[in-house]
Design a protein around this motif. Sequence first.
Motif, short mmCIF file in Angstrom:
data_model
loop_
_atom_site.label_atom_id
_atom_site.label_comp_id
_atom_site.label_asym_id
_atom_site.label_seq_id
_atom_site.Cartn_x
_atom_site.Cartn_y
_atom_site.Cartn_z
N ASP A 2 -10.47 -23.46 2.00
CA ASP A 2 -9.84 -22.17 1.74
C ASP A 2 -8.33 -22.31 1.58
OD1 ASP A 2 -12.27 -20.96 1.91
OD2 ASP A 2 -11.86 -19.86 3.74
N ASP A 38 -9.18 -7.00 4.41
CA ASP A 38 -9.40 -8.32 5.01
C ASP A 38 -10.56 -9.06 4.34
OD1 ASP A 38 -7.29 -8.12 6.76
OD2 ASP A 38 -8.53 -7.55 8.49
N MET A 39 -11.63 -8.33 4.02
CA MET A 39 -12.77 -8.95 3.34
C MET A 39 -12.37 -9.43 1.95
SD MET A 39 -16.28 -7.05 4.54
CE MET A 39 -15.90 -5.46 3.83
N SER A 42 -10.35 -12.57 2.32
CA SER A 42 -11.23 -13.71 2.61
C SER A 42 -11.87 -14.25 1.34
CB SER A 42 -12.31 -13.31 3.61
OG SER A 42 -11.74 -13.04 4.86
N ARG A 43 -12.29 -13.33 0.47
CA ARG A 43 -12.88 -13.75 -0.81
C ARG A 43 -11.85 -14.47 -1.66
NH1 ARG A 43 -15.75 -9.40 -4.13
NH2 ARG A 43 -16.40 -11.25 -5.27
N ALA A 45 -9.18 -16.10 -0.57
CA ALA A 45 -8.89 -17.40 0.06
C ALA A 45 -9.98 -18.43 -0.27
CB ALA A 45 -8.74 -17.24 1.56
N ALA A 46 -11.22 -17.99 -0.31
CA ALA A 46 -12.34 -18.89 -0.57
C ALA A 46 -12.40 -19.30 -2.04
CB ALA A 46 -13.65 -18.24 -0.14
#
Length: 97
Positions: A2, A38-39, A42-43, A45-46
């Motif tokens: 990530d 935040d979700m 996260s997506r 970052a991934a």
Amino acid sequence: MDYTIYLTPSAIADMAIATDYYNSKSEGLGKRMANEVDMVLSRIAANPKIFSFRYRDIRAAKVPSFPYLVFYKTRQIHKTIQVIRVFNTHQQPFWRK
């Protein structure tokens, strides 16, 4: 692996304004909005390339259930993401004011 996400001061201010606004409308709604952001982060970052370019080197990710876009830049060499704004799409863009 990530990417590391950094929020600009403008993005942090956008989030504070948004959560305060939604909490004033309904208890817990601001937290729900922050969780959705935040979700999305996260997506990003991934897989930072999952969202399309909006401007030259700036990508935009839609926040589900809320009228917001997360604008960000990717720095491949350093494996970092710079979140520029968490923009309310119901408002006039700051560059047109």
